[in-house]
Design an enzyme around this catalytic site. Structure first.
Site, PDB file in Angstrom:
ATOM      1  N   CYS A 174       0.026   3.808   2.526  1.00 34.64           N
ATOM      2  CA  CYS A 174       0.120   3.547   4.409  1.00 34.64           C
ATOM      3  C   CYS A 174       1.367   3.851   4.657  1.00 34.64           C
ATOM      4  O   CYS A 174       2.048   4.821   5.705  1.00 34.64           O
ATOM      5  CB  CYS A 174       0.239   1.955   4.594  1.00 34.64           C
ATOM      6  SG  CYS A 174      -2.277   1.558   3.788  1.00 34.64           S
ATOM      7  N   CYS A 187       1.197  -1.180  -0.417  1.00 35.64           N
ATOM      8  CA  CYS A 187      -0.112  -0.071   0.390  1.00 35.64           C
ATOM      9  C   CYS A 187       1.044   1.216   0.091  1.00 35.64           C
ATOM     10  O   CYS A 187       1.505   1.807   1.224  1.00 35.64           O
ATOM     11  CB  CYS A 187      -1.251   0.042   1.112  1.00 35.64           C
ATOM     12  SG  CYS A 187      -1.867   1.774   1.779  1.00 35.64           S
TER      13      CYS A 187
END
Length: 327
Positions: A99, A96
């Site tokens: 993230c 991700c």
């Protein structure tokens, strides 16, 4: 925890109803941990006995201000710890990209916090059951836990200024920035109230009626008791939700103008953890009705606000919608 309950006469057997009944049973069983009904639960006792977060601990290590959490450590590092300080969950995955933008910001803020709150990092790929239990729809996702209850959340990568505001407001609304007992400069904890023992024993045994009676006995002697006044509302809600059962939704959908049926359905939804669904159902009644029906729906909705608590952002949003519907 709660024992299994025998099926009631007339209990539906279709898969949807059975799943809803199982969800309600799970909510009732988990109420001790997740609804602050039992603020002096085993988790609180363990937290009181544990040392406070250690700002100097290595990043990711247990007991620090930034910890890596999995299913095995979630109880200790998140639920138990949240009875000392608020815990912010950072739900992420290696693949991700957003993230990787948000996580360093949260880690920096946690370090600056000096133990006033804890950042718990959860790899959703390695811990799918945790992600499912926390109802993660997408990542990055951030959820705040205080005294075993989810109290705030956001999703997506946000700028550092917004992240700082989120944790500042979280700490201000929970501990006010105070350090946990045992930390340098911390205030001593207030003594425990032994009168709560009977109520908590009833909760452990799954005896909601007994718990309600025990809390009521406390309130008869001390009407503003800070734990009992909140706990009794939550216990009463779970009793109503259990009595309503999954049939409440079918009955309410079949009779949209029956306000009593709508309130029973809202109780069941809230008892199974669907806060948004419970609020939305009663808001719809308020918008569609007038006179006594509207007032009955409004009064019940406000009662549910009190069960959930004003710290939950969904209550604030629903209050604004209620005001708009009324005025």
């Amino acid at each position: 925890m709660q024992p299994n309950r025998p099926a009631r006469p007339g209990q539906p057997t279709d898969p949807r109803a059975a799943a809803q009944q199982a969800q309600l049973a799970a909510s009732l069983a988990g109420a001790v941990d997740l609804a602050a009904v039992k603020a002096r639960s085993d988790a609180a006792a363990r937290a009181a006995a544990a040392p406070p977060p250690a700002p100097g601990a290595p990043a990711g290590a247990p007991g620090g201000t930034v910890v890596d959490v999995d299913e095995a450590t979630f109880q200790t590092e998140v639920i138990d710890r949240s009875f000392q300080v608020p815990v912010v969950l950072d739900l992420w995955a290696e693949w991700c990209g957003p993230c990787k933008q948000l996580s360093p910001v949260l880690e920096k803020l946690a370090a600056e916090g000096g133990g006033a709150w804890v950042l718990a990092k959860v790899d959703v790929d390695a811990n799918p059951n945790l992600a499912q239990g926390l109802r993660v729809q997408g990542i990055p996702a951030v959820k705040a836990v205080w005294q075993g209850q989810l109290v705030a959340e956001f999703s997506g990568a946000i700028p550092e200024e917004q992240a700082r505001q989120f944790v500042t407001e979280l700490v201000g609304a929970t501990t006010g920035g105070g350090l946990p007992e045992g930390a340098e400069g911390a205030e001593p904890a207030e003594p425990e109230d032994p009168r709560l023992d009977a109520a908590e024993a009833a909760l452990d045994a799954g005896d909601l009626a007994g718990a309600e009676a025990a809390y009521q006995q406390i309130l008869d002697a001390e009407p503003t008791h800070p734990v009992a006044s909140v706990a009794i509302k939550q216990v009463q809600l779970f009793r109503r939700a259990e009595a309503a059962g999954p049939n409440a939704l079918v009955e309410a959908d079949a009779a949209p103008d029956d306000v009593a049926a709508q309130t029973r359905a809202a109780d069941f939804l809230l008892g199974t953890g669907d806060i948004d669904g419970a609020f939305a159902r009663l808001l719809d009644v308020v918008r569609r009705t007038a006179g006594e029906d509207r007032d009955a729906a409004r009064v019940h909705l406000v009662e549910l606000f009190g069960v959930v608590g004003d710290d939950d952002p969904r209550v604030g949003a629903a209050r604004r919608q209620l005001s708009a519907a009324l005025f």
